[in-house]
Design a protein around this motif. Structure first.
Motif, PDB file in Angstrom:
ATOM      1  N   GLY A  62       0.822  -1.222   0.007  1.00 46.82           N
ATOM      2  CA  GLY A  62       0.076   0.057   0.041  1.00 46.82           C
ATOM      3  C   GLY A  62       0.749   1.219  -0.018  1.00 46.82           C
ATOM      4  O   GLY A  62       0.253   2.304   0.000  1.00 46.82           O
ATOM      5  N   THR A  63       2.196   1.157  -0.186  1.00 39.37           N
ATOM      6  CA  THR A  63       3.001   2.427   0.042  1.00 39.37           C
ATOM      7  C   THR A  63       3.248   3.155  -1.496  1.00 39.37           C
ATOM      8  O   THR A  63       3.133   2.226  -2.266  1.00 39.37           O
ATOM      9  N   THR A  64       3.216   4.507  -1.205  1.00 37.51           N
ATOM     10  CA  THR A  64       3.518   5.164  -2.628  1.00 37.51           C
ATOM     11  C   THR A  64       4.814   5.532  -2.624  1.00 37.51           C
ATOM     12  O   THR A  64       5.587   6.206  -1.666  1.00 37.51           O
ATOM     13  N   PHE A  65       5.373   5.183  -3.662  1.00 37.18           N
ATOM     14  CA  PHE A  65       6.855   5.359  -3.883  1.00 37.18           C
ATOM     15  C   PHE A  65       7.118   6.445  -4.987  1.00 37.18           C
ATOM     16  O   PHE A  65       6.325   6.246  -6.170  1.00 37.18           O
ATOM     17  N   THR A  66       7.988   7.434  -4.744  1.00 39.06           N
ATOM     18  CA  THR A  66       8.486   8.093  -5.654  1.00 39.06           C
ATOM     19  C   THR A  66       9.638   7.460  -6.375  1.00 39.06           C
ATOM     20  O   THR A  66      10.147   6.658  -5.648  1.00 39.06           O
ATOM     21  N   GLU A  67      10.266   8.093  -7.318  1.00 40.10           N
ATOM     22  CA  GLU A  67      11.504   7.544  -7.881  1.00 40.10           C
ATOM     23  C   GLU A  67      12.570   7.460  -6.924  1.00 40.10           C
ATOM     24  O   GLU A  67      13.417   6.586  -6.771  1.00 40.10           O
ATOM     25  N   SER A  68      12.767   8.577  -6.242  1.00 42.90           N
ATOM     26  CA  SER A  68      13.885   8.810  -5.208  1.00 42.90           C
ATOM     27  C   SER A  68      13.729   7.747  -4.075  1.00 42.90           C
ATOM     28  O   SER A  68      14.890   7.413  -3.446  1.00 42.90           O
ATOM     29  N   LEU A  69      12.611   7.587  -3.549  1.00 39.49           N
ATOM     30  CA  LEU A  69      11.961   6.790  -2.717  1.00 39.49           C
ATOM     31  C   LEU A  69      12.591   5.470  -3.004  1.00 39.49           C
ATOM     32  O   LEU A  69      13.205   4.662  -2.194  1.00 39.49           O
ATOM     33  N   LEU A  70      12.114   4.978  -4.057  1.00 39.84           N
ATOM     34  CA  LEU A  70      12.394   3.539  -4.558  1.00 39.84           C
ATOM     35  C   LEU A  70      13.795   3.438  -4.815  1.00 39.84           C
ATOM     36  O   LEU A  70      14.691   2.032  -4.234  1.00 39.84           O
ATOM     37  N   ASP A  71      14.422   4.128  -5.154  1.00 40.51           N
ATOM     38  CA  ASP A  71      16.054   4.173  -5.541  1.00 40.51           C
ATOM     39  C   ASP A  71      16.604   3.813  -4.233  1.00 40.51           C
ATOM     40  O   ASP A  71      17.739   3.268  -3.988  1.00 40.51           O
ATOM     41  N   ALA A  72      16.279   4.834  -3.377  1.00 43.87           N
ATOM     42  CA  ALA A  72      16.924   4.624  -1.672  1.00 43.87           C
ATOM     43  C   ALA A  72      16.490   3.442  -1.162  1.00 43.87           C
ATOM     44  O   ALA A  72      17.456   2.784  -0.728  1.00 43.87           O
ATOM     45  N   LEU A  73      15.611   2.900  -1.445  1.00 46.78           N
ATOM     46  CA  LEU A  73      15.204   1.314  -0.871  1.00 46.78           C
ATOM     47  C   LEU A  73      16.033   0.443  -1.461  1.00 46.78           C
ATOM     48  O   LEU A  73      16.822  -0.369  -0.950  1.00 46.78           O
ATOM     49  N   LEU A  74      16.004   0.436  -2.732  1.00 49.53           N
ATOM     50  CA  LEU A  74      17.170  -0.731  -3.603  1.00 49.53           C
ATOM     51  C   LEU A  74      18.358  -0.243  -3.393  1.00 49.53           C
ATOM     52  O   LEU A  74      19.238  -1.368  -3.498  1.00 49.53           O
ATOM     53  N   ASN A  75      18.984   0.963  -3.291  1.00 54.10           N
ATOM     54  CA  ASN A  75      20.253   0.869  -2.784  1.00 54.10           C
ATOM     55  C   ASN A  75      20.713   0.389  -1.507  1.00 54.10           C
ATOM     56  O   ASN A  75      21.742  -0.112  -1.249  1.00 54.10           O
ATOM     57  N   ALA A  76      19.665   0.483  -0.558  1.00 54.14           N
ATOM     58  CA  ALA A  76      20.108  -0.303   0.603  1.00 54.14           C
ATOM     59  C   ALA A  76      20.117  -1.757   0.705  1.00 54.14           C
ATOM     60  O   ALA A  76      20.919  -2.567   1.385  1.00 54.14           O
TER      61      ALA A  76
END
Length: 608
Positions: A62-76
């Motif tokens: 249910g979370t809304t991801f912006t591009e930067s938010l998704l990139d931060a998650l995948l980078n981690a």
């Protein structure tokens, strides 16, 4: 999932308004917090990301991801050894990706769940590896979607998913079952070189653009029942290893199976505008059932019996419903036309209820062993008589091959009515067409359809008469045979010549053949001087040539008697002049032959 009802997990509820939006943000709580990942404070988000390691399982339903938010998650979650993200279990159910969602080269070590997710930008999963099950059920992809070279090791579910842009599964590998039932592809769908090691389930899928399965491999079932293609369906060079059925499906454009291979017994059921099976190979028995289609079978290869048949009624699905044929709502005739059988070995081929009027046969092997079932139709000759030219031309009504239409229509000044617009007819002429007619004649004869074979015998003789490789004398005999009786197949023509010959015989006999009067007999003898036996010689006067009025009712009756006897090869016994004797001899030779040709023509049309 209804947006007016809260999700079945503890959700963020950020921005909830009792009047406008009682649910608010639907994102699941980040562990240890009461908000979702998108609404975490920066410091809390940094702490959460710092606690993640490659291979960690995440849950951001249910979370809304912006591009930067998704990139931060995948980078981690990025593996230092490969530089690519590595996830354990991935929960993105009902997540919303507002920008580009780039999961390229990511590895999902456990189940990846994107059920009801919405991708508002492009979604890129190129070269991603899904080691567990992958679930995109009811997901919405508003931009382009890329799964090029992705590997799905478990089962994959895209049931009821919607792809609004173009979609690429090029070179993807599905090791488990691929379930795309009821999915909608609004743009082009590209599955070129994809490998389906499990079942490929495309039942009720709607392809609104073109669908490309070129060089794809289906190792088990290829389930396309009730699939709808509004554009073209390309299966060029695809391999179907064990598929026992493909379809029934509907295609408004072309179903291209050229170069495809089928390894086992299979039934293909298509309601399509055109089906192309050039150089397609079947290694077992097959049945192709079609509606509305034109099928091109040039150079197809099959080693076992193969049937191409027209289906008179809409296809019936496994649940008993009829297949909807929305692309053909006003088509009055669901008939199937064959465009070409060139290069095919027809020894095991069965055609049933097909339109062969435009079919190209030159180059077909073992055509004499072709089996024709049901109502297979051929093209016909132009209207019988053309008076608006000199000399007038009359064509005999018969079945005609498409190549003959093209050959007769090609020369300058050709009679109108022959169809020159025969695609691919090439330079086929009498030399090439004569053996084709001969083989089809034998196929009809072997099927105990002698009257149908007669048209192909006529066509064979026509091609021989026009061929350049036979002597002029033989061509002259064939021309005479054609003119007198239509090669022994036109009783009306032979009877017309017989009537003309009889009329001419009657006229000639009345004019020159019957004697003026019945010759008188004369007896002469000599009496010996001393008496004894008297010998008489009885002779008859030579018949005198007629003079005066020769055309009287009495002379007509005698001439008719002579003529009728000549037809049945009998002598009338009438007194004839020398000319009359020769006239009678000629009529006794020609008129029985013409009568015999008429009888032969009738027999060839009615025998079984």
């Amino acid at each position: 999932m209804s947006t007016s009802e809260p999700p079945n997990w503890r959700h963020c509820a950020h921005g909830a308004d009792p009047a406008a939006d009682p649910v608010g943000c639907r994102g699941i709580h980040v562990p240890g917090h009461t908000v979702c990942f998108a609404h975490l404070a920066n410091s809390d988000r940094d702490a959460y990301l710092a606690g993640l390691a490659p291979g960690a399982s995440i849950d951001h339903r249910g979370t809304t991801f912006t591009e930067s938010l998704l990139d931060a998650l995948l980078n981690a979650l990025r593996d230092p050894a490969t530089g690519n993200p590595r996830l354990g279990g991935a929960g993105f159910e009902s997540a919303i990706f507002e920008g580009e969602a780039f999961f390229g080269s990511a590895t999902f070590e456990r189940d990846a769940v994107f059920r009801f997710a919405t991708f508002k930008g492009d979604a890129a999963f190129e070269s991603a590896i899904f080691e567990g099950d992958t679930i995109f059920r009811s997901a919405i992809f508003e931009g382009d979607t890329m799964f090029r070279s992705a590997i799905f090791e478990g089962d994959t579910m895209f049931r009821s998913a919607t792809f609004e842009g173009d979609t690429w599964f090029e070179s993807a590998t599905f090791k488990g079952n691929a379930r795309l039932r009821s999915a909608t592809f609004q743009g082009d769908a590209v599955f070129d070189s994809a490998t389906f090691e499990g079942d490929a389930l495309f039942g009720s899928v709607a392809f609104e653009g073109d669908a490309f399965f070129g060089s794809a491999t289906f190792e088990r079932d290829a389930w396309f029942e009730s699939a709808t293609f509004k554009g073209d369906a390309w299966f060029e060079s695809a391999t179907f290893v064990e598929a026992d059925s493909v379809g029934p499906l509907v295609c408004a454009g072309r179903v291209v199976l050229s170069g495809a291979r089928f390894g086992g017994p299979v039934t293909l059921s298509f309601a399509a505008h055109r089906v192309e099976c050039r150089r397609t190979r079947w290694s077992s028995t097959a049945e192709i059932r079609l509606r509305h289609a034109t099928v091109d079978f040039a150079h197809a290869v099959f080693e076992y019996p193969l049937t191409i048949a027209a289906e008179p009624d809409p296809f019936v699905l496994t649940d008993g419903r009829q297949l909807a044929e929305d692309p053909f709502p006003s088509a009055p005739d669901p008939g199937v036309r064959v465009a070409s059988l060139r290069g095919v070995d027809a020894a095991h081929l069965v055609l049933a209820d097909l339109d062969l009027s435009g079919c190209l046969f030159v180059g077909t092997v073992h055509l004499d062993q072709l089996r024709l079932e049901g109502a297979c139709t051929f093209d016909t000759a132009p209207p019988p008589v053309h008076w608006r030219r000199w000399p007038p031309v009359r064509f005999t009504e018969r079945r005609v091959l498409a190549e003959e239409h093209h050959w007769r229509a090609s020369p300058p000044g050709a009679v109108r009515g022959w169809n020159v617009a025969v695609l691919g007819a090439g330079r086929a002429g009498p030399l090439q067409l004569a053996p084709v007619y001969r083989a089809l004649r034998k196929a009809f004869e072997d099927g105990k359809h002698e009257p149908g074979a007669a048209d192909f015998y006529y066509g064979e003789m026509e091609m021989r008469r026009h061929a350049d490789d036979i002597p002029r004398s033989e061509r002259g005999l064939l021309t005479a045979y054609w003119a007198l009786s239509g090669y022994g197949l036109r009783a009306s023509r032979a009877l017309a010549w017989l009537g003309a010959a009889m009329l001419l015989t009657v006229v000639l006999l009345m004019a020159f053949g019957l004697a003026q009067d019945t010759p008188k007999q004369t007896a002469t003898g000599t009496v010996p001087a001393g008496g004894g036996k008297v010998t008489f010689e009885i002779d008859k006067d030579d018949p005198r040539n007629p003079t005066g009025n020769r055309f009287t009712g009495k002379r007509f009756e005698k001439a008719l008697n002579v003529t009728l006897n000549s037809v049945v090869f009998r002598s009338s016994g009438q007194d004839l002049t020398t000319a009359g004797t020769y006239i009678e001899m000629t009529s006794r030779l020609t008129e029985p032959v013409l009568l015999g040709l008429a009888v032969l023509a009738v027999r060839n049309r009615v025998k079984r």
